[in-house]
Design an enzyme around this catalytic site. Structure first.
Site, short mmCIF file in Angstrom:
data_model
loop_
_atom_site.label_atom_id
_atom_site.label_comp_id
_atom_site.label_asym_id
_atom_site.label_seq_id
_atom_site.Cartn_x
_atom_site.Cartn_y
_atom_site.Cartn_z
N TYR A 50 7.89 16.89 -60.04
CA TYR A 50 6.79 15.99 -60.42
C TYR A 50 7.21 15.17 -61.65
CZ TYR A 50 1.92 14.71 -61.69
OH TYR A 50 0.76 14.04 -62.01
N GLY A 74 -4.13 5.37 -53.16
CA GLY A 74 -4.63 6.71 -53.52
C GLY A 74 -6.10 6.68 -53.91
N GLY A 127 -10.14 11.68 -56.21
CA GLY A 127 -9.79 11.87 -57.62
C GLY A 127 -9.79 10.61 -58.46
N SER A 139 1.74 10.05 -65.69
CA SER A 139 1.27 11.37 -66.12
C SER A 139 2.01 11.85 -67.37
CB SER A 139 1.52 12.38 -65.00
OG SER A 139 1.17 13.67 -65.41
N GLY A 187 -8.07 7.75 -58.24
CA GLY A 187 -8.16 6.48 -57.52
C GLY A 187 -9.56 6.20 -57.05
N1 LIG Z 1 -5.69 15.06 -61.96
C1 LIG Z 1 -5.05 14.99 -63.11
O1 LIG Z 1 -5.43 15.66 -64.08
C2 LIG Z 1 -3.87 14.10 -63.25
C3 LIG Z 1 -3.14 14.18 -64.44
C4 LIG Z 1 -2.05 13.34 -64.59
C5 LIG Z 1 -1.72 12.43 -63.61
N2 LIG Z 1 -2.43 12.40 -62.43
C6 LIG Z 1 -2.03 11.42 -61.43
O2 LIG Z 1 -3.18 10.79 -60.88
C7 LIG Z 1 -2.86 10.27 -59.60
C8 LIG Z 1 -3.96 10.62 -58.64
O3 LIG Z 1 -4.00 12.02 -58.47
P1 LIG Z 1 -5.37 12.82 -58.43
O4 LIG Z 1 -5.34 13.80 -59.53
O5 LIG Z 1 -6.49 11.88 -58.32
O6 LIG Z 1 -5.16 13.67 -57.08
P2 LIG Z 1 -5.90 13.59 -55.69
O7 LIG Z 1 -7.36 13.83 -55.84
O8 LIG Z 1 -5.16 14.53 -54.81
O9 LIG Z 1 -5.66 12.08 -55.20
C9 LIG Z 1 -4.42 11.67 -54.74
C10 LIG Z 1 -4.58 10.44 -53.89
O10 LIG Z 1 -3.31 10.12 -53.34
C11 LIG Z 1 -3.40 10.13 -51.92
N3 LIG Z 1 -2.16 10.57 -51.30
C12 LIG Z 1 -1.48 11.74 -51.50
N4 LIG Z 1 -0.39 11.79 -50.73
C13 LIG Z 1 -0.36 10.61 -50.05
C14 LIG Z 1 0.52 10.05 -49.10
N5 LIG Z 1 1.60 10.71 -48.65
N6 LIG Z 1 0.25 8.81 -48.62
C15 LIG Z 1 -0.84 8.13 -49.01
N7 LIG Z 1 -1.72 8.62 -49.90
C16 LIG Z 1 -1.49 9.85 -50.41
C17 LIG Z 1 -4.55 11.05 -51.57
O11 LIG Z 1 -5.01 10.77 -50.28
P3 LIG Z 1 -5.93 11.81 -49.46
O12 LIG Z 1 -7.33 11.58 -49.97
O13 LIG Z 1 -5.76 11.37 -48.05
O14 LIG Z 1 -5.43 13.18 -49.75
C18 LIG Z 1 -5.52 10.67 -52.68
O15 LIG Z 1 -6.18 9.47 -52.38
C19 LIG Z 1 -1.51 10.88 -59.21
O16 LIG Z 1 -0.51 9.89 -59.39
C20 LIG Z 1 -1.34 12.00 -60.22
O17 LIG Z 1 0.02 12.25 -60.47
C21 LIG Z 1 -3.51 13.22 -62.24
#
Ligand SMILES: NC(=O)c1ccc[n+]([C@@H]2O[C@H](COP(=O)([O-])OP(=O)(O)OC[C@H]3O[C@@H](n4cnc5c(N)ncnc54)[C@H](OP(=O)(O)O)[C@@H]3O)[C@@H](O)[C@H]2O)c1
Length: 309
Positions: free
Chosen positions: A190, A36, A40, A164, A42
């Site tokens: 989720y 990931g 975001g 999360s 990652g």
């Molecule tokens: N943002 C927050 O405030 C927050 C809060 C709590 C927890 N989280 C956790 O943080 C983690 C990252 O999320 P984020 O907020 O950074 O969201 P994000 O910007 O949407 O990043 C998600 C990452 O996962 C990848 N991804 C999604 N579906 C996939 C799939 N089917 N196969 C392979 N890769 C996939 C995306 O790839 P693409 O670039 O190709 O879309 C992207 O690299 C998640 O586990 C989320 O639950 C986030």
């Protein structure tokens, strides 16, 4: 007068405002595999890891997107960055990516799973699994399991799950992991995926005790990322115009993940949940070890690591 402590369930409010841990420890030459990492949390993590000298392996579904990031990281930090592709909604691809990692990297020092998705409507994968459960829990579970021996050979090594506070939404029902019998609620689905990840994390921690490999989970802060952008226009409008202003820069998530990956004081800390870098007690339902053992068995079965019934 002594400050009154918030109840455990609300400590995340205080922890989100607390001064977070940081470290100047270097990760020079360490191989860090991050799923990931194209967006975001990652992406913030690989930037910070590269700044700390780590060799990066991006595990992602979109090679072109990853290639653009690879070039920037190499130019800015002079580290090596390699790309392994896998769509985590396809467990065959996760299996193949795990083989590619085993074949391509004789050592793995840090494994971070940031891959994640939030869906407001129920969809299923080609294996017939509910997508959020597969992408957020089963895919990372499968890859982690497949890489265990390599991580042990590389000890000291660290595994970090980007989990999360959303695990507090609950929603995990072992009799309906696929959301076929219940009305689908995105936040609960989720919550179910994140609860399953925590419950199996305690099992991994037990399994890895004494091996020199630690495993921890963290909440990355409430940060501005692409999560949820796959949903409908109304949801996206709400994200953009309301939620967005309340969220922080994901640079804080990158800093926290770097701390969890590199801080010498965490070398032997395993089986913990961190709010960014603060050790926090998860929701009671995510601490149910008897349920956890059943989720572990179900996860092994659903990922084909043990034969089905
Ligand atoms: N943002 C927050 O405030 C927050 C809060 C709590 C927890 N989280 C956790 O943080 C983690 C990252 O999320 P984020 O907020 O950074 O969201 P994000 O910007 O949407 O990043 C998600 C990452 O996962 C990848 N991804 C999604 N579906 C996939 C799939 N089917 N196969 C392979 N890769 C996939 C995306 O790839 P693409 O670039 O190709 O879309 C992207 O690299 C998640 O586990 C989320 O639950 C986030």
């Amino acid at each position: 007068m002594a400050k009154r402590r918030l109840p455990d369930e609300l400590m995340f409010i205080e922890n989100s405002r607390a001064i977070q841990g940081t470290t100047t420890a270097s990760l020079a030459g360490k191989v860090c595999v991050v799923s990931g990492s194209t967006s975001g949390v990652g992406l913030a993590a690989v930037k910070r890891l590269a700044r700390g000298g780590a060799q990066i392996v991006m595990v992602c579904r979109n090679r072109e997107k990853a290639e653009g990031i690879r070039q920037v990281l190499v130019a800015q930090y002079g580290v090596t960055v390699e790309i392994v592709t896998a769509d985590f909604s396809d467990l065959d691809q996760v299996r193949r990516a795990s083989e590619a990692l085993l074949g391509g990297f004789p050592r793995i020092d840090v494994l971070i799973h940031s891959v994640g998705v939030h869906c407001t409507t129920r969809t299923t994968t080609r294996d017939g699994l509910e997508t959020v459960f597969c992408v957020n829990h089963l895919g990372p579970f499968l890859m982690t399991y497949r890489l265990l021996e390599r991580l042990k050979q590389s000890a000291p090594a660290r595994i970090i799950y980007v989990n999360s506070e959303g695990h507090r939404f609950g929603g995990l029902d072992l009799n309906d992991l696929n959301w076929e019998k219940r009305f689908y609620i995105g936040l609960r689905s989720y919550g179910a995926s994140k609860t399953a990840q925590l419950l199996t994390m305690w099992e991994f921690a037990d399994l890895l005790r004494g091996s020199g490999v630690t495993i921890n989970a963290m909440h990355p802060g409430d940060v501005r990322t692409n999560i949820g952008h796959n949903n409908g226009p109304l949801y996206r409008w709400f994200l953009r115009h309301v939620t967005w202003h309340l969220l922080k820069d994901p640079v804080i998530s990158g800093e926290a993940l770097y701390y969890l990956a590199a801080a010498p004081e965490l070398a032997e800390v395993s089986g913990r949940f961190f709010h960014l870098t603060i050790d926090e007690k998860p929701a009671a339902h995510a601490l149910d070890r008897a349920l956890g053992r059943r989720v572990w068995d179900a996860s092994l079965r659903l990922t084909g690591l043990t034969p089905g019934p």
